[in-house]
Design a protein around this motif. Structure first.
Motif, PDB file in Angstrom:
ATOM      1  N   LYS A 260      23.628 -77.882  36.324  1.00 49.34           N
ATOM      2  CA  LYS A 260      23.550 -79.111  35.518  1.00 49.34           C
ATOM      3  C   LYS A 260      23.827 -78.793  34.047  1.00 49.34           C
ATOM      4  N   ASP A 261      23.193 -77.730  33.545  1.00 48.46           N
ATOM      5  CA  ASP A 261      23.396 -77.356  32.146  1.00 48.46           C
ATOM      6  C   ASP A 261      24.821 -76.872  31.884  1.00 48.46           C
ATOM      7  N   ARG A 262      25.407 -76.177  32.846  1.00 48.21           N
ATOM      8  CA  ARG A 262      26.816 -75.759  32.704  1.00 48.21           C
ATOM      9  C   ARG A 262      27.707 -76.987  32.587  1.00 48.21           C
ATOM     10  N   GLY A 263      27.393 -78.008  33.364  1.00 47.13           N
ATOM     11  CA  GLY A 263      28.155 -79.261  33.292  1.00 47.13           C
ATOM     12  C   GLY A 263      28.056 -79.889  31.918  1.00 47.13           C
ATOM     13  N   ILE A 264      26.871 -79.827  31.332  1.00 45.13           N
ATOM     14  CA  ILE A 264      26.686 -80.375  29.989  1.00 45.13           C
ATOM     15  C   ILE A 264      27.530 -79.596  28.987  1.00 45.13           C
TER      16      ILE A 264
ATOM     17  N   LYS B 209      30.268 -77.908  29.613  1.00 47.16           N
ATOM     18  CA  LYS B 209      31.676 -78.239  29.870  1.00 47.16           C
ATOM     19  C   LYS B 209      32.026 -79.595  29.266  1.00 47.16           C
ATOM     20  N   ASN B 210      31.162 -80.579  29.458  1.00 45.61           N
ATOM     21  CA  ASN B 210      31.420 -81.905  28.908  1.00 45.61           C
ATOM     22  C   ASN B 210      31.406 -81.885  27.383  1.00 45.61           C
ATOM     23  N   SER B 211      30.548 -81.074  26.822  1.00 43.47           N
ATOM     24  CA  SER B 211      30.469 -80.964  25.368  1.00 43.47           C
ATOM     25  C   SER B 211      31.751 -80.392  24.785  1.00 43.47           C
TER      26      SER B 211
ATOM     27  N   PHE C  73      34.585 -80.991  26.013  1.00 47.70           N
ATOM     28  CA  PHE C  73      35.634 -81.949  26.364  1.00 47.70           C
ATOM     29  C   PHE C  73      36.741 -81.340  27.203  1.00 47.70           C
TER      30      PHE C  73
ATOM     31  N   GLU D  79      38.043 -80.383  31.192  1.00 45.48           N
ATOM     32  CA  GLU D  79      37.851 -80.557  32.620  1.00 45.48           C
ATOM     33  C   GLU D  79      37.486 -79.202  33.206  1.00 45.48           C
ATOM     34  N   GLU D  80      36.898 -79.188  34.378  1.00 42.12           N
ATOM     35  CA  GLU D  80      36.413 -77.944  34.966  1.00 42.12           C
ATOM     36  C   GLU D  80      37.512 -76.905  35.097  1.00 42.12           C
TER      37      GLU D  80
ATOM     38  N   PHE E 227      38.270 -75.414  31.767  1.00 46.42           N
ATOM     39  CA  PHE E 227      37.177 -74.553  31.337  1.00 46.42           C
ATOM     40  C   PHE E 227      37.278 -73.191  32.011  1.00 46.42           C
TER      41      PHE E 227
END
Length: 57
Positions: free
Chosen positions: A22-26, A28-30, A32, A34-35, A38
């Motif tokens: 979940k934190d990795r997703g945050i 990545k989103n921060s 900007f 896409e996976e 990244f």
């Protein structure tokens, strides 16, 4: 994390690898990104700094 410390790419990647999914997703989103972008960025940094990582190890 120490806000006065200047982190290396290796240190940042090590910190990211300790995060929950979940934190990795945050993160990545921060950034900007896409996976896939990244993951490519991380792989490029490892290639770029590979000799440095080996020298520091």
């Amino acid at each position: 994390m120490d806000l006065t410390h200047q982190y290396t790419v290796k240190e940042v990647i090590e910190i990211i690898n300790t995060l929950t999914l979940k934190d990795r997703g945050i993160v990545k989103n921060s950034l900007f990104l896409e996976e896939t972008d990244f993951e490519i960025l991380v792989k490029e940094d490892f290639k770029k700094y590979d000799s440095t990582f080996k020298a520091l190890a």
